[in-house]
Design an enzyme around this catalytic site. Structure first.
Site, PDB file in Angstrom:
ATOM      1  N   SER A 107       4.037 -11.972  -1.413  1.00 33.54           N
ATOM      2  CA  SER A 107       5.294 -11.270  -1.145  1.00 33.54           C
ATOM      3  C   SER A 107       5.020 -10.101  -0.209  1.00 33.54           C
ATOM      4  CB  SER A 107       5.926 -10.763  -2.449  1.00 33.54           C
ATOM      5  OG  SER A 107       5.098  -9.784  -3.060  1.00 33.54           O
ATOM      6  N   VAL A 139      -8.818 -10.060  -6.424  1.00 37.71           N
ATOM      7  CA  VAL A 139      -9.724  -9.575  -5.384  1.00 37.71           C
ATOM      8  C   VAL A 139     -10.821  -8.673  -5.922  1.00 37.71           C
ATOM      9  CG1 VAL A 139      -8.012  -9.763  -3.532  1.00 37.71           C
ATOM     10  CG2 VAL A 139      -8.229  -7.603  -4.812  1.00 37.71           C
ATOM     11  N   ASN A 143      -4.898  -6.894   2.500  1.00 42.19           N
ATOM     12  CA  ASN A 143      -3.596  -6.286   2.235  1.00 42.19           C
ATOM     13  C   ASN A 143      -3.368  -6.020   0.753  1.00 42.19           C
ATOM     14  OD1 ASN A 143      -0.508  -5.902   2.588  1.00 42.19           O
ATOM     15  ND2 ASN A 143      -0.646  -7.722   1.291  1.00 42.19           N
ATOM     16  N   TYR A 148      -3.895   6.136  -5.175  1.00 43.51           N
ATOM     17  CA  TYR A 148      -3.600   5.422  -3.925  1.00 43.51           C
ATOM     18  C   TYR A 148      -4.181   6.164  -2.728  1.00 43.51           C
ATOM     19  CZ  TYR A 148      -0.787   2.616  -0.649  1.00 43.51           C
ATOM     20  OH  TYR A 148      -0.371   1.765   0.354  1.00 43.51           O
ATOM     21  N   PRO A 177       8.680  -4.849  -2.700  1.00 42.54           N
ATOM     22  CA  PRO A 177       8.863  -4.500  -4.110  1.00 42.54           C
ATOM     23  C   PRO A 177       8.081  -3.242  -4.495  1.00 42.54           C
ATOM     24  CG  PRO A 177       8.599  -6.867  -3.891  1.00 42.54           C
ATOM     25  CD  PRO A 177       8.352  -6.289  -2.526  1.00 42.54           C
ATOM     26  N   MET A 178       6.880  -3.049  -3.919  1.00 47.13           N
ATOM     27  CA  MET A 178       6.076  -1.884  -4.266  1.00 47.13           C
ATOM     28  C   MET A 178       6.712  -0.597  -3.760  1.00 47.13           C
ATOM     29  SD  MET A 178       2.029  -1.043  -3.497  1.00 47.13           S
ATOM     30  CE  MET A 178       2.264  -0.211  -1.913  1.00 47.13           C
ATOM     31  N   TRP A 232      10.427   7.172  -2.350  1.00 46.18           N
ATOM     32  CA  TRP A 232      11.152   6.494  -1.279  1.00 46.18           C
ATOM     33  C   TRP A 232      12.600   6.168  -1.660  1.00 46.18           C
ATOM     34  CZ3 TRP A 232       8.455   7.952   2.375  1.00 46.18           C
ATOM     35  CH2 TRP A 232       7.068   7.787   2.465  1.00 46.18           C
ATOM     36  N   ARG A 233      13.071   6.704  -2.782  1.00 44.18           N
ATOM     37  CA  ARG A 233      14.462   6.448  -3.160  1.00 44.18           C
ATOM     38  C   ARG A 233      15.417   7.005  -2.105  1.00 44.18           C
ATOM     39  NH1 ARG A 233      13.747   8.211  -9.360  1.00 44.18           N
ATOM     40  NH2 ARG A 233      12.927   6.248 -10.182  1.00 44.18           N
TER      41      ARG A 233
END
Length: 267
Positions: A15, A64, A90, A157, A193-194, A201-202
């Site tokens: 996706s 992975v 990715n 992240y 989706p992430m 990010w809203r």
């Protein structure tokens, strides 16, 4: 378009950005192996890409971060499609919540870092030796604005993406003198989706079109941006035609300390 050839391996291809890249490369003539943990969604995605593009595709289920699964997956891809010419790392997770480092769940925090850093490492370890042997190959590691500056509410992240960027530079340096190159590509803010699940990010409406990411990865696969191996590229801020015409100098687009002044001994 049919202007590319060879075999591409795209992780996280079920996706989002990974799927867009897989479909874009297939449309340009590459055989594409998609790798992800979710078997049903991945197989559906790769079947749809094959139908839409007429390209050869392969769905390979693997985590992975699991060495044995990665090595088995690469063996299967080699048997079915041939040696990998383009690796796109990715796949990766993001912090479960926006919170400071000391409030995070330690296991989830480490899983995020591992998904990007260990995942990228294991894929490179399995694929790059054969690229070197054939003296042909390109590696694209998906970077982020958080590769360059940490977001305190997304510490895992941020650490992961910076670590992956360091890996790219180390890899590119070790590959000097070969026709194998490694790149960091920040895709901008693509609606996935992430990203939609991230509170920061809203309300965002100005999303980066996935086609821009596909175009840059395609330019790398075609060998058009080789001068930028080991350096950071940003889909939204780096027009491909300008990158083609420019040769970076010194440590441009690499992570370095900024001197505190003219008398900084590390300057």
């Amino acid at each position: 378009m049919g202007d590319l050839s060879g075999v591409a391996l795209v992780t996280g291809a079920g996706s989002g950005i990974g799927r867009a890249i897989a479909e874009g490369l297939a449309a340009r003539g590459m055989a594409v192996a998609g790798l992800a943990r979710g078997e049903a969604r991945l197989r559906e995605a790769m079947d749809e890409i094959a139908t839409a593009t007429g390209a050869r595709t392969l769905a390979v289920t693997a985590d992975v971060t699991d060495r044995a699964q990665v090595e088995t997956a690469v063996e299967e891809i080699t048997e079915e499609l041939g040696r990998v010419d383009l690796l796109v790392n990715n796949a990766g997770r993001v912090d479960a919540a926006e919170e400071p480092l000391w409030e995070t769940d330690p296991d989830q925090w480490w899983d995020v870092v591992s998904s990007h850093v260990r995942g990228g490492f294991l894929l490179c370890r399995a694929v790059v030796p054969w690229m070197v042997l054939r003296n042909r190959g390109r590696i694209v590691n998906l970077a982020s604005g958080m590769s360059l500056r940490a977001r305190p509410e997304y510490s895992a992240y941020s650490v992961a993406k910076t670590g992956l960027m360091r890996m790219t530079e180390a890899l590119a340096g070790a590959l000097e003198g070969t026709d194998v190159r490694a790149f960091d590509v920040a895709p901008g803010l693509v609606r996935t989706p992430m990203t939609e699940a991230m509170p920061m990010w809203r309300g965002v409406t100005d999303w980066t079109p996935p086609d821009r990411v596909v175009a840059m990865v395609g330019a790398i696969a075609a060998g058009e941006l080789d001068a930028w191996s080991g350096r950071f590229l940003h889909v939204n801020n780096d027009p491909i035609e300008e990158l083609r015409a420019r040769v970076p100098e010194g440590d441009g687009r690499r992570l370095r300390l900024r001197p505190y002044g003219d008398d900084d001994p590390l300057g």
